[in-house]
Scaffold this motif. Structure first.
Motif, PDB file in Angstrom:
ATOM      1  N   PHE A 114       2.194  -3.450  -5.675  1.00  0.00           N
ATOM      2  CA  PHE A 114       1.789  -3.247  -4.086  1.00  0.00           C
ATOM      3  C   PHE A 114       2.325  -1.866  -3.402  1.00  0.00           C
ATOM      4  O   PHE A 114       2.857  -1.866  -2.799  1.00  0.00           O
ATOM      5  N   CYS A 115       2.032  -1.028  -4.637  1.00  0.00           N
ATOM      6  CA  CYS A 115       1.556   0.567  -4.493  1.00  0.00           C
ATOM      7  C   CYS A 115       3.044   1.391  -4.013  1.00  0.00           C
ATOM      8  O   CYS A 115       3.417   2.649  -3.777  1.00  0.00           O
ATOM      9  N   ILE A 116       4.349   0.320  -4.518  1.00  0.00           N
ATOM     10  CA  ILE A 116       5.334   1.490  -4.307  1.00  0.00           C
ATOM     11  C   ILE A 116       5.934   1.634  -5.680  1.00  0.00           C
ATOM     12  O   ILE A 116       6.017   1.440  -6.667  1.00  0.00           O
ATOM     13  N   PRO A 117       6.101   3.472  -5.888  1.00  0.00           N
ATOM     14  CA  PRO A 117       6.871   3.678  -7.201  1.00  0.00           C
ATOM     15  C   PRO A 117       7.800   2.947  -7.962  1.00  0.00           C
ATOM     16  O   PRO A 117       8.557   2.526  -7.228  1.00  0.00           O
ATOM     17  N   ILE A 165       4.296   0.580   3.181  1.00  0.00           N
ATOM     18  CA  ILE A 165       3.078   1.572   2.353  1.00  0.00           C
ATOM     19  C   ILE A 165       2.514   0.076   1.441  1.00  0.00           C
ATOM     20  O   ILE A 165       1.433  -0.269   1.279  1.00  0.00           O
ATOM     21  N   SER A 166       3.511  -0.853   1.536  1.00  0.00           N
ATOM     22  CA  SER A 166       2.985  -2.421   0.538  1.00  0.00           C
ATOM     23  C   SER A 166       1.643  -2.452   2.504  1.00  0.00           C
ATOM     24  O   SER A 166       1.260  -3.392   1.617  1.00  0.00           O
ATOM     25  N   TRP A 167       2.202  -2.652   2.895  1.00  0.00           N
ATOM     26  CA  TRP A 167       1.496  -3.669   3.985  1.00  0.00           C
ATOM     27  C   TRP A 167       0.401  -2.721   4.324  1.00  0.00           C
ATOM     28  O   TRP A 167      -0.914  -3.764   4.502  1.00  0.00           O
ATOM     29  N   ALA A 168       0.527  -1.179   4.530  1.00  0.00           N
ATOM     30  CA  ALA A 168      -1.098  -0.831   4.719  1.00  0.00           C
ATOM     31  C   ALA A 168      -1.266  -1.169   3.009  1.00  0.00           C
ATOM     32  O   ALA A 168      -3.003  -0.814   3.368  1.00  0.00           O
ATOM     33  N   TYR A 169      -1.111  -1.032   2.472  1.00  0.00           N
ATOM     34  CA  TYR A 169      -2.026  -1.400   0.654  1.00  0.00           C
ATOM     35  C   TYR A 169      -2.611  -2.405   1.055  1.00  0.00           C
ATOM     36  O   TYR A 169      -3.993  -3.065   0.409  1.00  0.00           O
ATOM     37  N   ILE A 170      -1.931  -3.785   1.251  1.00  0.00           N
ATOM     38  CA  ILE A 170      -2.285  -5.021   0.840  1.00  0.00           C
ATOM     39  C   ILE A 170      -3.621  -4.975   2.588  1.00  0.00           C
ATOM     40  O   ILE A 170      -4.677  -5.446   2.302  1.00  0.00           O
ATOM     41  N   ARG A 171      -3.571  -4.425   3.306  1.00  0.00           N
ATOM     42  CA  ARG A 171      -3.972  -4.796   4.239  1.00  0.00           C
ATOM     43  C   ARG A 171      -5.395  -4.017   4.207  1.00  0.00           C
ATOM     44  O   ARG A 171      -6.796  -4.194   4.616  1.00  0.00           O
ATOM     45  N   LEU A 172      -5.556  -2.333   3.400  1.00  0.00           N
ATOM     46  CA  LEU A 172      -6.941  -1.682   3.236  1.00  0.00           C
ATOM     47  C   LEU A 172      -7.643  -2.311   1.045  1.00  0.00           C
ATOM     48  O   LEU A 172      -9.077  -2.287   1.814  1.00  0.00           O
TER      49      LEU A 172
END
Length: 293
Positions: free
Chosen positions: A47-50, A97-104
């Motif tokens: 979910f996009c976190i390093p 970061i993960s919230w934005a990734y999931i929504r996008l």
């Protein structure tokens, strides 16, 4: 998974589902259906976190209703007896970061990412399986989002170690994949969904070229100790020094097959003892006398 959970429950146990990496599951499977009692989902990688530096280990933990009374609460809630965290909902700096990734990405995008991650891993297997044994395939010869190359036979037959091959990858411009986990003496390769075919091919070409370097040792043309593998990676300082005592050329050391001189990655340091620092305390603090002054 359901059968395993049922067996554990029948024996009076409970099941903890480790969701450290969901790359092969998002959009294709639902961990709540597996039958576990606790499920955690790390947000890094999937979910996009390093994931660098060993973390951060951020992510939700879900439990079944019978375990809800044992969950820690928030320290600001006067009704809570047990509180283990100062932030009820985790890290405010990481979770967006993960919230934005999931929504996008949306539902379709998340599922597609999973499918491509699995496809990429199987593409690597298809290219490298003739050169390296692959562990833990499914009934149809496929893998999930990662593949494990077994390098132990190479060590047994030539003396070339997994570390030798990992360090040699640096000369080809790659940071080595996970080494010796979950199986000692192996590479665990997780291409994820973010690598294009050109980059996958570049990596596979490097692994095949390194296999040819190993074959030179197998044929007795050079010993493991004298090989380009044992002395990798090669720094710019090493190859430009006047003295060169290796049986292989500077060209072979720095510009192996497929490496473009215009985009060559030059490592800053050569081989180091990987485990020495783990087993020996090395203090870099100033001398106490300096503090006294």
């Amino acid at each position: 998974m359901r059968a395993i959970c049922d067996l554990v429950h029948e024996a009076g146990g409970q099941v903890y589902v480790d969701g450290a990496n969901m790359n092969a599951q998002v959009g294709l499977a639902r961990p709540a259906d597996y039958g576990g009692d606790v499920s955690h989902f790390n947000l890094h990688k999937t979910f996009c976190i390093p994931h660098g530096g060993g973390g951060p280990g951020m992510g939700p933990i879900g439990v079944r209703a019978h375990l809800a009374p044992f969950l820690p609460g928030h320290p600001a809630d006067p009704a809570v007896d047990v509180a283990v965290s100062a932030a009820q909902f985790g890290s405010a700096s990481i979770l967006p970061i993960s919230w934005a990734y999931i929504r996008l990405m949306g539902d379709a995008g998340l599922k597609r990412a999973t499918q491509v991650a699995i496809l990429n891993a199987n593409y690597i297997v298809s290219r490298l399986s003739d050169a390296y044994p692959v562990l833990y395939r499914g009934a149809k010869g496929r893998v999930a989002h990662e593949c494990i190359l077994d390098l132990r036979p190479i060590k047994d037959s030539t003396g070339v170690s997994v570390d030798d091959m990992a360090k040699r990858l640096v000369d080809y411009g790659f940071h080595a994949p996970t080494v010796s986990f979950p199986v000692a003496g192996t590479f665990m390769i997780e291409p994820t969904e973010s690598e294009g075919k050109a980059e996958l091919d570049r990596f596979c070409d490097a692994m095949l070229a390194i296999r040819e370097e190993v074959r030179a040792v197998e044929r007795g043309e050079v010993t493991a100790e004298q090989s380009v593998l044992r002395h990798a990676p090669h720094t710019g300082a090493a190859v430009t020094a006047q003295a060169w005592e290796h049986p292989y050329s500077r060209q072979q050391a720095c510009f192996p097959p497929g490496v473009n001189p215009a985009t060559k990655y030059w490592p800053n340091v050569a081989r180091i003892d990987n485990v020495y620092g783990d087993r020996n305390l090395v203090c870099s603090c100033p001398d106490i006398a300096e503090w006294m002054e």
